[in-house]
Enzyme design. Sequence first.
Site, mmCIF file in Angstrom:
data_model
loop_
_atom_site.group_PDB
_atom_site.id
_atom_site.type_symbol
_atom_site.label_atom_id
_atom_site.label_comp_id
_atom_site.label_asym_id
_atom_site.label_seq_id
_atom_site.Cartn_x
_atom_site.Cartn_y
_atom_site.Cartn_z
ATOM 1 N N LYS A 35 86.397 -55.654 -4.589
ATOM 2 C CA LYS A 35 86.766 -54.266 -4.287
ATOM 3 C C LYS A 35 88.144 -54.255 -3.632
ATOM 4 O O LYS A 35 88.661 -55.308 -3.237
ATOM 5 C CB LYS A 35 85.710 -53.619 -3.394
ATOM 6 C CG LYS A 35 85.611 -54.181 -2.000
ATOM 7 C CD LYS A 35 84.357 -53.673 -1.316
ATOM 8 C CE LYS A 35 84.149 -54.339 0.015
ATOM 9 N NZ LYS A 35 84.397 -53.503 1.157
ATOM 10 N N TYR A 256 114.795 -52.715 18.049
ATOM 11 C CA TYR A 256 114.468 -51.377 18.542
ATOM 12 C C TYR A 256 113.716 -51.443 19.872
ATOM 13 O O TYR A 256 112.822 -52.273 20.048
ATOM 14 C CB TYR A 256 113.569 -50.649 17.540
ATOM 15 C CG TYR A 256 114.284 -50.229 16.276
ATOM 16 C CD1 TYR A 256 115.352 -49.356 16.315
ATOM 17 C CD2 TYR A 256 113.857 -50.711 15.047
ATOM 18 C CE1 TYR A 256 116.001 -48.963 15.147
ATOM 19 C CE2 TYR A 256 114.492 -50.329 13.872
ATOM 20 C CZ TYR A 256 115.564 -49.451 13.931
ATOM 21 O OH TYR A 256 116.196 -49.072 12.785
HETATM 22 C C1 LIG Z 1 78.093 -53.869 0.519
HETATM 23 C C2 LIG Z 1 79.055 -54.976 0.789
HETATM 24 N N1 LIG Z 1 78.731 -56.234 0.460
HETATM 25 C C3 LIG Z 1 79.559 -57.273 0.698
HETATM 26 C C4 LIG Z 1 80.777 -57.079 1.311
HETATM 27 C C5 LIG Z 1 81.670 -58.275 1.600
HETATM 28 O O1 LIG Z 1 81.806 -58.427 2.980
HETATM 29 P P1 LIG Z 1 82.726 -59.580 3.607
HETATM 30 O O2 LIG Z 1 84.111 -59.307 3.092
HETATM 31 O O3 LIG Z 1 82.637 -59.355 5.068
HETATM 32 O O4 LIG Z 1 82.189 -60.870 3.134
HETATM 33 C C6 LIG Z 1 81.152 -55.796 1.685
HETATM 34 C C7 LIG Z 1 82.426 -55.592 2.365
HETATM 35 O O5 LIG Z 1 82.626 -54.774 3.195
HETATM 36 C C8 LIG Z 1 80.260 -54.702 1.415
HETATM 37 O O6 LIG Z 1 80.580 -53.462 1.768
#
Ligand SMILES: Cc1ncc(COP(=O)(O)O)c(C=O)c1O
Length: 364
Positions: A35, A256
Amino acid sequence: MTRPIQATIHGAALRHNLARMRAAAPDAKVWGVVKANAYGHGIERVWEGLRGADGFALLDLQEAERVRSLGWRGPILLLEGVFEPRDLELCSRLNLWHTVHCDEQIAMLAAHKTQQPHRVFLKLNSGMNRLGFAAQRFRAAWTRLDGLPQVDEISLMTHFADADSAKGIAQQVRVFEEATRDLPGERTLSNSAATLRFGGDAAVRGDWIRPGIAVYGSAPDYPQHDIAHWGLQPTMTLAARVIAVQQLAIGDTVGYGSSFTADAPLRIGVVACGYADGYPRHCSTGTPVLVDGVRTRLVGRVSMDMITVDLTPVPQAGFGSLATLWGRAANGAVLAMDEVAKAGGTVAYELMCALAARVPVLVE
Ligand SMILES: Cc1ncc(COP(=O)(O)O)c(C=O)c1O
């Protein structure tokens, strides 16, 4: 001429980290969580490194289409399920598995016309109170789904709120076990932190693990443990060149707000990387940086296109020297993104997702 800044995505490190997560959860299948455009790395750029996963988990339908375009015919899971009825048409067409976390999604499925029943992941809210059915409503949701001709197989899912901290997961695991007892179907519970810390427990690893951040080379429980402790490797390097050198006298200030004042004569390098490249604006004096592979520190404020670094530990460095803002330097030295994130008051998740579009990216 392009600015002398570049990010590099390390395919071998992605492969290594994926294998590391597999080893932490023997016998479980692995969702490669891609994602947010593979946590800012770019889905197409991580493809060679992660194609050994058993499936890919993501949120956006467009990202699912991109994974299918890469030729992936295996499982793809929509972690938040569908947002509106027409998303279900794409699920049917692309054979996407989807999370079902609320009554509205069940209603959409019940109204969906398809020849091809869907594989769904019914999500339990075991205590995080974000997505999922409360434990007392879980079985009713399962029964309703089970009765739908649009549904093929039902898997069971939850997500942990505190897998990376002292509170841990025991209570949420108890709620999950209780709510799902005797229900058929595959189980998926664990993110990176739960897999690394508790993956030896069969109930925790389930049938599928869902590691994201660890695959991308960050220790989920940093600073308690770092990537060396977990045997993980950086998957993204951000490097830029020194484009100017200044010699400061005692009392001179930098940048800055004049937030840094030299208390001794000091040579500083001006590096072609700023917050418009994704470097965290809140990093202040002392944030670690590698110059020519040698550890030194940021001095003064981060500006849009530049940062300034102390060249004292690298007297030979000058115009054209390479600064590694995070990742791996040419001499093999590693600066974990976790360290930089902490100095900026954030987490590596945010840094990797914030790599700016203007930064050229090389895949190796
Ligand atoms: C439903 C779900 N599963 C797995 C993950 C993976 O989590 P991580 O990146 O902490 O391993 C996420 C990430 O937020 C998630 O929302």
